[in-house]
Design an enzyme around this catalytic site. Structure first.
Site: not given
Length: 436
Positions: A100, A103, A231
């Site tokens: 991400h 992150d 997802e």
């Protein structure tokens, strides 16, 4: 410098090995069904759990000991994490990683400052990719952690937040392309609702589709070639996620003319929460040409939330690989370890034990699935079970040559349907067990 001087690159030692930091089943160059195991599995290490996970839970702060991380949100700390991450990727012999945006790079005081931070970090990521050969499987934007996304991102009731999310995805798409990312993922995060009393569901879904079409248009503009992946997840953090399972996602994509641009990134733990098996989700996506990638983990069946545990169950991984091989493999996708070590596994070496076990479990699953396919016993049973559709009235129904009136006439003349045969579930489960 090395952050793990005591750990060598993980090697394949074979099934008899008792070395906990060696592969027993994953032999990257070994050919299975004409492709190397490395090509089949396309292992990917996630940045969030591996580099940013602390072991915190709702009942206490983090326990993880990370000597390289000073706990700050500084650029210097983020740059150091990049060095550590690529040493982990290399020593695990993992060809891919995923992240991400938040992150890898700290959020600044403004969008402009945040983008500048991302540019600095992405430059370091590119340098390390070029130096090591590790590639980016996919990038995605974190549009769920910051309080601005409390009502969602693309489905928010706040138009400014929608605009902010669009700007964030635009930047993340650019960085993903610059880093050679092979896919781009949308995880719905807070794209859902808690209460219908305050929700205009149709308007939110229309906005979500508009957001995805904007992403498609911008990807074409900058020349991003990879597929978009959605997802599925049924709940957490919202009670009703719009991307609840593979069927819901594909229905949404068809309704809004998005099918040509999207595939699915499926996760075992999410399938469990949706009341499905991972094999079901893989087969459902695969039969409709929408199998993109997988997040490789598992949940605890005694716990009703997203525990993101490393996969160690050969039955699970064999079922996954049987479905993946059936539908032609993962192509641009991969086996991405969206999994975290347990709170009690707090030492850095536990990251290696966890990934070695997960990689071996999927390698063993690949071997089992290939054996099952080679002998063909289960496939032959399924083919025989549906043989009434291969000729006669069954073939005519499938060819569109029959209707209700003609089928009524057929049965009036015949009088009764042919006798059913046993589904032999127990026998087939026993046969499957022979390969484990």
């Amino acid at each position: 410098m090395s952050y793990f001087p005591e750990i060598q690159t993980i090697q394949y030692d074979g099934p008899q090995s008792r070395n906990p930091l060696a592969f027993r089943w994953y032999n990257p160059s070994e050919l299975i069904e004409g492709k190397s195991m490395k090509e089949h599995l396309r292992f990917s290490i996630v940045y969030w759990h591996t580099m940013r996970g602390t072991g915190s839970d709702p009942f206490g702060p983090g326990t993880a000991i990370r000597p390289w991380d000073d706990g700050s949100n500084s650029l210097e700390n983020a740059l150091r994490r990049v060095e550590v991450a690529f040493e982990i990727f290399q020593k695990l012999d993992a060809p891919y990683y995923a992240f991400h945006d938040r992150d890898v790079s700290p959020e600044g005081g403004s969008l402009r400052e945040t983008n500048a931070n991302f540019d600095r970090i992405s430059s370091s990521l590119k340098e390390h990719q070029d130096k090591t050969g590790v590639k980016l499987l996919w990038g995605t934007a974190n549009m769920f952690s910051h309080p601005r996304f409390m009502h969602g991102a693309a489905t928010t009731c706040n138009a400014d937040v929608f605009a902010f999310a669009a700007a964030q995805v635009k930047k993340c798409l650019e960085v993903t392309q610059m880093l050679g990312g092979e896919n781009y993922v949308f995880w719905g995060g807070r794209e859902g609702y808690q209460c219908l009393y305050n929700t205009d569901m149709k308007r939110e879904l229309d906005h979500l589709a508009k957001f995805f079409h904007m992403a498609v248009d911008y990807a074409k503009k900058i020349g991003f070639q990879g597929p978009f992946l959605i997802e599925p997840k049924p709940k957490e953090p919202t009670k009703h996620q719009y991307d609840s399972d593979a069927a819901a996602c594909l229905n949404f994509l068809r309704s809004y003319d998005l099918m040509p641009y999207f595939k699915l990134n499926l996760e075992t733990n999410h399938a469990t929460l949706a009341g499905h098996t991972m094999m079901h989700e893989l087969d459902y996506a695969g039969m409709q040409g929408a199998l993109g990638s997988i997040d490789a983990n598992t949940g605890d069946l005694l716990l009703g939330w997203d525990t993101d545990q490393f996969p160690t169950d050969y039955y699970l991984t064999a079922q996954c690989m049987l479905a993946i091989l059936k539908h032609g493999g993962l192509k641009t996708g991969g086996v991405n370890f969206d999994a975290k070590v347990r709170r009690e596994s707090f030492e850095p070496i536990d990251l290696f034990h966890a990934h070695v076990g997960g990689m071996d479990a999927f390698a063993r699953g690949l071997r089992i699935a290939a054996d099952i396919r080679r002998e063909g016993v289960i496939d032959q049973f399924v083919k025989s079970r549906y043989r009434s559709w291969d000729s006669g009235i069954g073939a005519e129904i499938e060819a569109g040559k029959q209707n209700f009136e003609s089928l009524e006439a057929y049965m009036l003349e015949k009088g009764e349907a042919n006798a059913n045969e046993s589904g032999r579930q127990e026998m087939l489960e026993n046969i499957f067990n022979r390969y484990i």
